[in-house]
Design a protein around this motif. Structure first.
Motif, PDB file in Angstrom:
ATOM      1  N   LEU A 196       0.903  -1.424  -0.143  1.00  0.00           N
ATOM      2  CA  LEU A 196      -0.052   0.020  -0.021  1.00  0.00           C
ATOM      3  C   LEU A 196       0.857   1.255  -0.024  1.00  0.00           C
ATOM      4  CD1 LEU A 196      -2.699  -1.107   2.666  1.00  0.00           C
ATOM      5  CD2 LEU A 196      -2.973  -0.925   0.147  1.00  0.00           C
ATOM      6  N   ALA A 197       2.078   1.244   0.638  1.00  0.00           N
ATOM      7  CA  ALA A 197       3.130   2.363   0.723  1.00  0.00           C
ATOM      8  C   ALA A 197       3.323   2.668  -0.621  1.00  0.00           C
ATOM      9  CB  ALA A 197       4.105   2.274   1.810  1.00  0.00           C
ATOM     10  N   ALA A 198       3.871   1.621  -1.182  1.00  0.00           N
ATOM     11  CA  ALA A 198       4.476   1.697  -2.594  1.00  0.00           C
ATOM     12  C   ALA A 198       3.707   2.324  -3.597  1.00  0.00           C
ATOM     13  CB  ALA A 198       4.840   0.421  -2.940  1.00  0.00           C
ATOM     14  N   ILE A 199       2.521   1.743  -3.454  1.00  0.00           N
ATOM     15  CA  ILE A 199       1.300   2.520  -4.533  1.00  0.00           C
ATOM     16  C   ILE A 199       0.931   3.893  -4.100  1.00  0.00           C
ATOM     17  CG2 ILE A 199      -1.297   2.173  -5.006  1.00  0.00           C
ATOM     18  CD1 ILE A 199      -1.054  -0.718  -4.507  1.00  0.00           C
ATOM     19  N   GLY A 200       0.771   4.066  -2.836  1.00  0.00           N
ATOM     20  CA  GLY A 200       0.758   5.534  -2.587  1.00  0.00           C
ATOM     21  C   GLY A 200       1.738   6.475  -2.978  1.00  0.00           C
ATOM     22  N   VAL A 201       3.083   6.099  -2.831  1.00  0.00           N
ATOM     23  CA  VAL A 201       4.335   6.785  -3.456  1.00  0.00           C
ATOM     24  C   VAL A 201       4.251   6.806  -4.767  1.00  0.00           C
ATOM     25  CG1 VAL A 201       6.683   6.924  -3.335  1.00  0.00           C
ATOM     26  CG2 VAL A 201       5.765   6.270  -1.220  1.00  0.00           C
ATOM     27  N   SER A 202       4.217   5.994  -5.439  1.00  0.00           N
ATOM     28  CA  SER A 202       4.017   6.035  -6.962  1.00  0.00           C
ATOM     29  C   SER A 202       3.028   6.844  -7.415  1.00  0.00           C
ATOM     30  CB  SER A 202       3.805   4.471  -7.525  1.00  0.00           C
ATOM     31  OG  SER A 202       4.757   3.612  -6.942  1.00  0.00           O
ATOM     32  N   ILE A 210       6.581  14.404 -10.724  1.00  0.00           N
ATOM     33  CA  ILE A 210       7.135  14.506 -12.037  1.00  0.00           C
ATOM     34  C   ILE A 210       6.710  15.830 -12.716  1.00  0.00           C
ATOM     35  CG2 ILE A 210       6.691  13.364 -14.278  1.00  0.00           C
ATOM     36  CD1 ILE A 210       8.909  11.998 -12.710  1.00  0.00           C
ATOM     37  N   PRO A 211       5.380  16.343 -12.616  1.00  0.00           N
ATOM     38  CA  PRO A 211       5.048  17.452 -13.357  1.00  0.00           C
ATOM     39  C   PRO A 211       5.899  18.729 -12.941  1.00  0.00           C
ATOM     40  CG  PRO A 211       3.251  16.337 -12.801  1.00  0.00           C
ATOM     41  CD  PRO A 211       4.300  15.364 -12.177  1.00  0.00           C
ATOM     42  N   ALA A 223      18.531  23.242 -20.480  1.00  0.00           N
ATOM     43  CA  ALA A 223      18.648  22.065 -19.761  1.00  0.00           C
ATOM     44  C   ALA A 223      17.834  20.802 -20.618  1.00  0.00           C
ATOM     45  CB  ALA A 223      17.858  22.135 -18.416  1.00  0.00           C
ATOM     46  N   SER A 224      17.965  19.780 -20.410  1.00  0.00           N
ATOM     47  CA  SER A 224      17.470  18.697 -21.023  1.00  0.00           C
ATOM     48  C   SER A 224      17.129  17.561 -19.837  1.00  0.00           C
ATOM     49  CB  SER A 224      18.339  17.916 -22.125  1.00  0.00           C
ATOM     50  OG  SER A 224      19.455  17.616 -21.722  1.00  0.00           O
ATOM     51  N   MET A 225      16.151  16.908 -20.298  1.00  0.00           N
ATOM     52  CA  MET A 225      15.773  15.592 -19.283  1.00  0.00           C
ATOM     53  C   MET A 225      16.445  14.294 -19.762  1.00  0.00           C
ATOM     54  SD  MET A 225      11.844  16.458 -18.413  1.00  0.00           S
ATOM     55  CE  MET A 225      11.268  16.214 -20.314  1.00  0.00           C
ATOM     56  N   PRO A 226      16.928  13.550 -18.795  1.00  0.00           N
ATOM     57  CA  PRO A 226      17.386  12.234 -19.202  1.00  0.00           C
ATOM     58  C   PRO A 226      16.299  11.221 -20.013  1.00  0.00           C
ATOM     59  CG  PRO A 226      17.988  12.717 -17.007  1.00  0.00           C
ATOM     60  CD  PRO A 226      17.077  13.826 -17.457  1.00  0.00           C
ATOM     61  N   VAL A 227      16.935  10.251 -20.492  1.00  0.00           N
ATOM     62  CA  VAL A 227      15.755   9.394 -21.305  1.00  0.00           C
ATOM     63  C   VAL A 227      15.066   8.739 -20.231  1.00  0.00           C
ATOM     64  CG1 VAL A 227      15.619   7.329 -22.967  1.00  0.00           C
ATOM     65  CG2 VAL A 227      17.334   8.962 -22.994  1.00  0.00           C
ATOM     66  N   GLY A 228      15.268   8.453 -19.141  1.00  0.00           N
ATOM     67  CA  GLY A 228      14.497   7.752 -18.139  1.00  0.00           C
ATOM     68  C   GLY A 228      13.380   8.551 -17.647  1.00  0.00           C
ATOM     69  N   VAL A 229      13.487   9.861 -17.684  1.00  0.00           N
ATOM     70  CA  VAL A 229      12.878  10.991 -16.881  1.00  0.00           C
ATOM     71  C   VAL A 229      11.822  11.147 -18.214  1.00  0.00           C
ATOM     72  CG1 VAL A 229      12.350  13.306 -16.225  1.00  0.00           C
ATOM     73  CG2 VAL A 229      14.346  11.911 -15.554  1.00  0.00           C
ATOM     74  N   GLU A 230      12.013  11.301 -19.380  1.00  0.00           N
ATOM     75  CA  GLU A 230      11.320  11.396 -20.715  1.00  0.00           C
ATOM     76  C   GLU A 230      10.239  10.531 -20.703  1.00  0.00           C
ATOM     77  OE1 GLU A 230      13.558  11.980 -24.227  1.00  0.00           O
ATOM     78  OE2 GLU A 230      14.177  14.089 -23.537  1.00  0.00           O
ATOM     79  N   ILE A 231      10.631   9.134 -20.248  1.00  0.00           N
ATOM     80  CA  ILE A 231       9.842   8.047 -20.410  1.00  0.00           C
ATOM     81  C   ILE A 231       8.903   8.035 -19.185  1.00  0.00           C
ATOM     82  CG2 ILE A 231       9.702   5.542 -20.157  1.00  0.00           C
ATOM     83  CD1 ILE A 231      12.402   5.267 -21.490  1.00  0.00           C
ATOM     84  N   MET A 232       9.312   8.370 -18.246  1.00  0.00           N
ATOM     85  CA  MET A 232       8.308   8.708 -17.125  1.00  0.00           C
ATOM     86  C   MET A 232       7.300   9.665 -17.699  1.00  0.00           C
ATOM     87  SD  MET A 232      10.843   7.840 -13.873  1.00  0.00           S
ATOM     88  CE  MET A 232       9.446   8.118 -12.617  1.00  0.00           C
ATOM     89  N   VAL A 233       7.733  10.855 -17.744  1.00  0.00           N
ATOM     90  CA  VAL A 233       6.922  11.767 -18.331  1.00  0.00           C
ATOM     91  C   VAL A 233       5.842  11.278 -19.412  1.00  0.00           C
ATOM     92  CG1 VAL A 233       6.745  14.145 -19.227  1.00  0.00           C
ATOM     93  CG2 VAL A 233       8.448  13.760 -17.708  1.00  0.00           C
ATOM     94  N   GLY A 234       6.191  10.656 -20.162  1.00  0.00           N
ATOM     95  CA  GLY A 234       5.378  10.205 -21.282  1.00  0.00           C
ATOM     96  C   GLY A 234       4.245   9.384 -20.635  1.00  0.00           C
ATOM     97  N   VAL A 235       4.849   8.377 -19.649  1.00  0.00           N
ATOM     98  CA  VAL A 235       3.908   7.552 -19.046  1.00  0.00           C
ATOM     99  C   VAL A 235       3.019   8.460 -18.036  1.00  0.00           C
ATOM    100  CG1 VAL A 235       3.646   5.617 -17.453  1.00  0.00           C
ATOM    101  CG2 VAL A 235       5.317   5.377 -19.083  1.00  0.00           C
TER     102      VAL A 235
END
Length: 390
Positions: A196-202, A210-211, A223-235
């Motif tokens: 439950l804590a992991a779901i809440g933190v996510s 992220i926003p 400034a540019s975002m790393p690829v990993g961050v760009e994927i997370m933003v897209g998700v």
């Protein structure tokens, strides 16, 4: 004076029958108690006794409960918690061990200062026992919380004259099963909290952090975002737009799964799946092995036949898949196969457990072997719980 025909147990466990002269039923019971005998059955043969029973009948009916098709004001009887059943068993066992007869022991429990369900159970059981009903049957008439397993153990104690010993072992058995259940519940609390804590933190990370990170990077020139961050933003953007679809799928899948598990034909399959779940499946299996072995050891050790012990153990099993397997074991034992061979053919019992049963069969001490196997698998259960905690 009236003539009473009785069947009673002597202090050495010998069953005797005979007739005695007494003014009423109460006097007859007192005469038997002074002679050191525990009455199992007492019938009056005189018209005077019949009239006395007729006068007492409304009192007994007032305290009766619904059992095996008999109806009374008690409906389904007095419900007891597991801790209350254990306390009742321990107190009665201690009093019988101290030398009290059954009815005086129940009378003492009835007069306890602490009011509540135990006091009512003691009072009603004593009333039925005083009127000639067997103790084991009286328990079922007063409260459904004792169950067929407990009643069979009490009946075995009455027949063998060792009711105090059997009740003491039954109290230990109930405590052990309660400890197993508590261990499983405590072990499940921590993983459930982490999930439950992991779901809440996510959720917070995706909807808030992220926003904010995206806005911060947009204000920094070059400034540019790393690829990993760009994927997370897209998700994150995708979930923001289509979250209701995923939520609907989850809700529909949950409702469909719940409906599937509630169909009687699917319940055995769902119980089988529970035994194969990651980590939790091992706990469920070890818990069943401990309960099966401990119950069988307790029943066989107290004089019940192997077949009857298997039937009672099956009835106490909650998992329908395992209950079906035990039904197959019972059929094979009834056909003359040994318990070890029947357990092997079922395919649900590990080789180590079967080997210990074989040792018990060879030595003629199967109850002892089952008890030692229960101790071994109790350790396995603790190991499984520790792995989940780790």
């Amino acid at each position: 004076m009236g003539t009473f025909r009785y069947t009673a147990l002597k202090s050495n466990g010998e069953k005797v029958s005979g007739n005695l002269e007494a003014g009423d039923r109460g006097e007859a019971l007192r005469i038997l108690a002074r002679q050191g005998m525990r009455p199992m059955k007492l019938e009056g043969e005189s018209g005077k006794e019949a009239k006395a029973q007729g006068r007492r009948k409304p009192k007994a009916q007032k305290r009766s409960v619904k059992v095996q098709g008999k109806e009374g004001p008690g409906d389904d009887g007095i419900r007891l918690k597991k801790s209350e059943v254990i306390l009742f068993t321990e107190e009665l066992s201690d009093m019988l061990t101290a030398g009290l007869q059954l009815e005086p022991a129940l009378k003492s429990m009835e007069n306890r200062q602490q009011a509540g369900n135990l006091q009512q159970v003691s009072e009603q059981v004593r009333s039925l026992v005083r009127d000639g009903t067997a103790f084991s049957k009286s328990l079922g008439m007063v409260s459904p919380s004792f169950g067929p397993l407990y009643m069979s153990m009490a009946a075995a104690g009455e027949a063998s004259g060792a009711l105090d010993t059997i009740l003491r072992r039954q109290a230990h058995h109930l405590k052990m099963l309660g400890d197993i259940q508590n261990k499983v519940i405590l072990a499940m609390i921590y993983p459930a909290f982490l999930i439950l804590a992991a779901i809440g933190v996510s959720f917070v990370f995706v909807t808030v952090l992220i926003p904010q990170l995206t806005t911060l990077l947009d204000t920094v020139p070059g400034a540019s975002m790393p690829v990993g961050v760009e994927i997370m933003v897209g998700v994150t953007d995708f979930l923001k737009q289509w979250w209701w679809i995923f939520l609907s799928i989850i809700v529909i899948a949950g409702i469909a799964f719940k409906a599937w598990t509630e169909v009687d034909a699917n319940k055995p399959e769902w119980d089988r799946m529970k035994l194969n779940l990651l980590l939790v499946g091992a706990v469920n299996r070890d818990r069943f092995y401990v309960q099966f072995l401990e119950t069988m050891s307790n029943l066989v050790g107290n004089g019940l036949t192997l077949l009857r012990a298997l039937e009672l153990t099956r009835n106490a099993t909650q998992n329908l898949h395992l209950k079906d397997k035990l039904s197959g074991v019972i059929d094979q034992v009834g056909d003359g196969r040994s318990l070890s061979a029947s357990l092997t053919r079922s395919g649900e019992f590990p080789a180590l457990l079967v080997d210990m049963v074989v040792v018990g069969e060879q030595t003629g001490q199967i109850d002892v072997a089952l008890g030692k196997a229960a101790e071994r698998y109790d350790k396995e259960l603790n190991n499984s719980l520790q792995r989940i905690m780790a």
